[in-house]
Design an enzyme around this catalytic site. Structure first.
Site, PDB file in Angstrom:
ATOM      1  N   SER A 340      -9.011   3.602   0.112  1.00 47.66           N
ATOM      2  CA  SER A 340      -9.400   3.730  -1.348  1.00 47.66           C
ATOM      3  C   SER A 340     -10.694   3.097  -1.360  1.00 47.66           C
ATOM      4  O   SER A 340     -11.188   3.222  -2.944  1.00 47.66           O
ATOM      5  CB  SER A 340      -8.517   2.860  -2.248  1.00 47.66           C
ATOM      6  OG  SER A 340      -7.241   3.567  -2.055  1.00 47.66           O
ATOM      7  N   ASP A 364      -0.808   9.644 -15.627  1.00 45.71           N
ATOM      8  CA  ASP A 364      -0.677   9.450 -14.300  1.00 45.71           C
ATOM      9  C   ASP A 364       1.024   9.247 -14.410  1.00 45.71           C
ATOM     10  O   ASP A 364       1.436   8.280 -14.619  1.00 45.71           O
ATOM     11  CB  ASP A 364      -1.178   8.261 -13.554  1.00 45.71           C
ATOM     12  CG  ASP A 364      -0.564   8.140 -12.131  1.00 45.71           C
ATOM     13  OD1 ASP A 364      -0.070   9.016 -11.751  1.00 45.71           O
ATOM     14  OD2 ASP A 364      -0.853   7.021 -11.581  1.00 45.71           O
ATOM     15  N   CYS A 396      -6.119   4.133  -8.800  1.00 41.85           N
ATOM     16  CA  CYS A 396      -4.920   5.119  -8.894  1.00 41.85           C
ATOM     17  C   CYS A 396      -5.138   6.383  -8.141  1.00 41.85           C
ATOM     18  O   CYS A 396      -6.128   7.084  -8.374  1.00 41.85           O
ATOM     19  CB  CYS A 396      -5.206   5.401 -10.420  1.00 41.85           C
ATOM     20  SG  CYS A 396      -4.259   6.899 -11.221  1.00 41.85           S
TER      21      CYS A 396
END
Length: 638
Positions: A340, A364, A396
């Site tokens: 990430s 989402d 996310c």
């Protein structure tokens, strides 16, 4: 009939014999004269030189290596005087093998040193002092001197050897020195050929090479060998036919090597290495404005002192066969999926390429479907409505799955190349690797086979969250973070700041100027920075950065090492070396960036729990001068 020969004939025969004898003598004298002429006139220079070399010998005097000093004046590589047992072959009265056996009864000489000495003596001049055993203790020196009269041609000399006073600390950035190998000699000769004046005689080049006893093998010691080693000196002595020294004719003193002042802060290096404890990984801290590498950590480390006089074979085997890979330079050569920590760069690429706006949001649900494949988010039920800033702060996955699909692999690769991911940074030590910046072209070249080398659209999805083929060094991640923090200005990272002449004290600054600029819009950098600040305020980094008194822009990352083929990940059920890596990138203070850092803790799980706490304490030291339990004293300032 009479047998008497006419006296006239006899006289004629006698005169002919005299003539033949005279001509024979003349021819012999002519040949002798021609030989003398050839030797004394035509070949005079050659044989005069040879004669002189038999009468005169050159004894080399090694130069002391330059010191390596950290940015605050702490000496981290110096030269230590030590007793060395040396033999002058011209003066010994026993065959070398017998002499060594006799010496071994007084001072223990390892079999490795015996074999090496016997090999060396075959290719050396009789007048040279050859070391057979280094680092003698005071007790061993005393024991030898009590029986010195038994060993003509053997003596104890004080020599200087490389010493790393902090042992394992910073071993991968410093490197180590070792004895000169055949390959080293070839490289040294090539360097001398390149650097020497065209009038420099070959014998002088040979002398300078012969006088170099050790060279840098890796790290700064290798990359700056040319500056550190100095210039070998020599003593010109008159010798007898047996090789004994009669008198000194001239002395050319050696010139010590240049001293290096590093960009590295050895206290910071020590702090980060201690915080790793027994874990593996890599960490790089860069001063944003200059490209100074303040810390270059590779864990685990090794003790470079073990290599100075030749490493023990058992220790060498242990270091090479260890699953921990202590000799592997992880920041320079280790490549990792960024996880990430890749997301801020993806977001910036989307803004710069106008694939997204900062306020544009998605809903989402906790997954993203592409064809028949479902790519899941860490949040099982999703994050709800997510814009770019919150996508970074909350990490996310779904947002970046969709973004990767919309951008396509080549647009992603084009931007990542600009910020140095998958590219050589040009740092000033040898051995840097590029890693993998995936693109259609890369895959075609890598797989060769047209079918295997065809890019599949589904492969782009995992690229968006820093998985898939993505594989970068921690040095590259730190450099990319510094570029963003520096508003697109690219400063080549470097470990050495100053090269100082030991005689004149003239200093050469090695700090590079701005190498290029990545055209980034200030408002886009602000959006990314705000999202990264949010990571430590409302996102995955809020626990390790709780109570911080300055703004930190960062991003945690967890990178998958081993595919579980659809099974749920449970660290306790996976062997250690197959567990996820923990990563973190960040810069601080976020409102006026000074320092950028990237770190990986191998197989340690979540970036927030294993990597971020180390970054927090490193930034606390740099910005607040804060140290757990108080900053230790460093006594050997230069």
């Amino acid at each position: 009939m009479s047998n008497k020969i006419d006296p006239a004939i006899r006289l004629d025969n006698f005169q002919k014999r005299i003539q033949i004898a005279v001509w024979f003598v003349i021819i012999c004298l002519s040949l002798l004269f021609l030989r003398f002429f050839w030797l004394q006139v035509i070949m005079h220079k050659k044989y005069s030189t040879a004669s002189e070399s038999n009468r005169i010998a050159i004894i080399t005097t090694p130069a002391q290596r330059g010191l390596i000093i950290d940015r605050n004046g702490v000496v981290i590589a110096n030269n230590m005087p030590s007793y060395s047992l040396e033999i002058t072959p011209a003066e010994i009265n026993l065959p070398p093998a017998e002499l060594i056996d006799a010496l071994d009864k007084v001072i223990r000489i390892p079999s490795r040193d015996k074999q090496q000495f016997l090999r060396t003596i075959q290719n050396s001049k009789k007048t040279e002092n050859l070391s057979i055993r280094n680092f003698l203790s005071d007790e061993e020196v005393s024991r030898f001197y009590a029986r010195r009269f038994e060993f003509p041609g053997v003596d104890v000399q004080v020599r200087y050897f490389r010493e790393y006073p902090y042992q394992q600390l910073g071993s991968h950035l410093l490197g180590y020195t070792g004895k000169v190998s055949i390959k080293d000699k070839e490289k040294l000769l090539a360097e001398l050929e390149e650097d020497a004046d065209e009038n420099t005689p070959d014998d002088l080049k040979a002398i300078r090479i012969k006088g170099i006893q050790s060279v840098g093998k890796i790290g700064i010691e290798q990359s700056y060998e040319k500056y550190l080693r100095g210039i070998v000196g020599s003593n010109q002595v008159e010798i007898t036919a047996g090789g004994r020294v009669i008198r000194n004719l001239s002395v050319t003193p050696s010139i010590p090597g240049s001293n290096l002042t590093l960009a590295v802060d050895i206290k910071l290096q020590y702090l980060i290495e201690q915080l790793y404890e027994k874990r593996r990984g890599a960490a790089v801290v860069i001063e944003v404005a200059t490209g100074d590498v303040l810390s270059f950590v590779s864990m685990p480390t090794f003790n470079p002192n073990a290599f100075v006089d030749g490493i023990d074979s058992d220790l060498w085997k242990q270091l090479n066969e260890s699953p921990e890979k202590p000799l592997f330079n992880r920041p320079l050569r280790g490549t990792y999926p960024p996880g990430s920590t890749f997301k801020p760069f993806m977001a910036l690429a989307a803004l710069e390429g106008e694939f997204r706006t900062a306020s544009q949001a998605i809903s989402d649900p906790g997954y993203f479907q592409f064809g028949n494949n479902i790519f899941r988010d860490d949040a099982k039920n999703g994050h709800g409505l997510v814009n770019m800033q919150s996508s970074i702060a909350l990490s996310c996955d779904t947002y970046y799955y969709m973004l990767a699909r919309d951008m396509g692999i080549d647009a992603i690769a084009k931007f990542m190349e600009k910020v140095s991911l998958g590219q050589l940074t040009g740092i000033d030590i040898n051995g840097e690797v590029k890693g993998i910046l995936p693109s259609k072209e890369w895959k075609r070249n890598y797989f060769k086979d047209p079918i295997k080398g065809k890019w599949i659209d589904g492969e782009t999805i995992s690229i968006g969250i820093g998985q898939g083929y993505n594989s970068y060094t921690i040095l590259q991640l730190a450099q990319a973070t510094a570029i963003v923090a520096n508003n697109g200005k690219v400063m080549k990272p470097h470990l050495v700041k100053v090269i100082e002449d030991p005689i004149t004290h003239e200093k050469i600054l090695t700090v590079p100027s701005e190498s290029r600029v990545v055209d980034l819009k200030p408002e886009n950098i602000k959006t990314i920075t705000d999202g990264m600040i949010g990571v430590n305020q409302i996102g995955t980094g809020q626990v390790p950065f709780a109570g911080v008194s300055y703004l930190v822009a960062g991003k945690t990352g967890t990178a998958q090492v081993f595919s579980l083929a659809g099974k749920n990940y449970n660290a306790s059920q996976v062997s250690e070396f197959k567990r996820d890596h923990a990563l973190y990138i960040g810069f601080a203070p976020a409102d006026n960036p000074k320092y950028a850092m990237a770190i990986v803790v191998e197989n340690a799980g979540f970036g927030a729990t294993a990597a971020a706490p180390i970054v927090r304490q490193a930034f606390d030291y740099l910005i607040l001068n804060k140290w757990p339990g108080g900053i230790p004293e460093w006594k050997n300032a230069h």
